[in-house]
Design a protein around this motif. Structure first.
Motif, PDB file in Angstrom:
ATOM      1  N   UNK A  96       0.773  -1.170   0.037  1.00 12.29           N
ATOM      2  CA  UNK A  96      -0.024   0.033  -0.156  1.00 12.29           C
ATOM      3  C   UNK A  96       0.872   1.275  -0.021  1.00 12.29           C
ATOM      4  N   UNK A  97       1.925   1.195   0.255  1.00 12.81           N
ATOM      5  CA  UNK A  97       3.055   2.332   0.659  1.00 12.81           C
ATOM      6  C   UNK A  97       3.029   3.016  -0.784  1.00 12.81           C
ATOM      7  N   UNK A  98       3.415   2.387  -1.762  1.00 14.38           N
ATOM      8  CA  UNK A  98       3.575   3.082  -2.948  1.00 14.38           C
ATOM      9  C   UNK A  98       2.540   3.744  -3.816  1.00 14.38           C
ATOM     10  N   UNK A  99       1.156   3.078  -3.218  1.00 13.02           N
ATOM     11  CA  UNK A  99      -0.050   3.706  -3.617  1.00 13.02           C
ATOM     12  C   UNK A  99      -0.465   4.822  -3.050  1.00 13.02           C
ATOM     13  N   UNK A 100      -0.161   4.789  -1.686  1.00  8.10           N
ATOM     14  CA  UNK A 100      -0.783   6.050  -0.961  1.00  8.10           C
ATOM     15  C   UNK A 100       0.587   7.005  -0.559  1.00  8.10           C
ATOM     16  N   UNK A 101       1.893   6.914  -1.061  1.00  8.53           N
ATOM     17  CA  UNK A 101       2.742   8.067  -1.070  1.00  8.53           C
ATOM     18  C   UNK A 101       3.593   8.194  -2.214  1.00  8.53           C
ATOM     19  N   UNK A 125       3.746  -5.297   7.351  1.00  7.54           N
ATOM     20  CA  UNK A 125       4.388  -3.890   7.472  1.00  7.54           C
ATOM     21  C   UNK A 125       3.123  -2.828   7.270  1.00  7.54           C
ATOM     22  N   UNK A 126       1.693  -3.638   7.251  1.00  5.16           N
ATOM     23  CA  UNK A 126       0.605  -2.614   6.746  1.00  5.16           C
ATOM     24  C   UNK A 126       0.248  -1.455   7.559  1.00  5.16           C
ATOM     25  N   UNK A 127       0.466  -1.437   8.742  1.00  6.29           N
ATOM     26  CA  UNK A 127       0.304  -0.222   9.638  1.00  6.29           C
ATOM     27  C   UNK A 127       1.540   0.287  10.329  1.00  6.29           C
ATOM     28  N   UNK A 128       2.596  -0.202   9.863  1.00  3.73           N
ATOM     29  CA  UNK A 128       4.110   0.076  10.327  1.00  3.73           C
ATOM     30  C   UNK A 128       4.227   1.903   9.853  1.00  3.73           C
ATOM     31  N   UNK A 129       4.837   2.653  10.938  1.00  3.28           N
ATOM     32  CA  UNK A 129       5.382   3.729  10.590  1.00  3.28           C
ATOM     33  C   UNK A 129       6.706   4.177  11.197  1.00  3.28           C
ATOM     34  N   UNK A 130       7.520   4.750  10.669  1.00  6.13           N
ATOM     35  CA  UNK A 130       8.830   5.285  11.611  1.00  6.13           C
ATOM     36  C   UNK A 130       8.615   6.600  12.305  1.00  6.13           C
ATOM     37  N   UNK A 131       9.335   6.655  13.339  1.00  6.90           N
ATOM     38  CA  UNK A 131       9.317   8.054  14.107  1.00  6.90           C
ATOM     39  C   UNK A 131      10.605   8.132  14.904  1.00  6.90           C
TER      40      UNK A 131
END
Length: 155
Positions: A17-22, A49-55
């Motif tokens: 989903x990352x390349x589709x949403x970002x 990795x569907x809901x993963x994010x970095x901070x």
């Protein structure tokens, strides 16, 4: 005598989903601090990795909401499925990412996890800007056009 390589199985877990949403601005490859049972689960490809994010926390980069399933063969020393995991980058890359991620509209997204030729688990992260719905529709139109061209080439 052939050299026996125990890392022959290719592990390439993607966040589809990352390349589709970002829209990706920059990509980096980072190491991860993992426990023993976590790397074994990654080698079995039991990661989401569907809901993963970095901070950033205290000047260090962490990945949050990445789900690594507990290792089935572990007895009592298994890991927690969802926890913050530290990412390893050089100090220069961390400073660059931290300043860029504070700009409006930019975020750090985990794109894929893979095992390199030395057997180490690596994560590809991207600095991305969110797409609007019209951008997503344009991408779908381009994808359909490419598919039609390929169909005509085979006929």
């Amino acid at each position: 005598m052939a050299k026996d390589n125990k890392f022959d199985k290719v592990i390439n877990i993607k966040n589809r989903k990352a390349s589709f949403q970002f829209e990706f601005v920059d990509t980096y490859v980072a190491g991860m601090v993992l426990k023993g049972t976590e790397i074994k689960s990654i080698r079995e490809a039991k990661v989401s990795l569907n809901e993963a994010f970095c901070l950033f926390l205290d000047g260090e980069l962490y990945v949050r909401q990445m789900h690594i399933s507990p290792y089935s063969m572990a007895a009592s020393y298994n890991h927690v499925a969802i926890r913050d995991r530290k990412l390893l980058l050089s100090k220069k890359e961390l400073e660059k990412l931290e300043t860029k991620s504070q700009e409006k509209g930019l975020t750090i997204i985990p794109v894929r996890i893979f095992i390199n030729d030395r057997g180490m688990a690596k994560m590809e992260i991207a600095l991305g800007r969110g797409k609007k719905s019209q951008d997503k529709r344009q991408d779908l139109k381009e994808k359909d056009a490419k598919r039609e061209i390929q169909r005509m080439a085979f006929d």
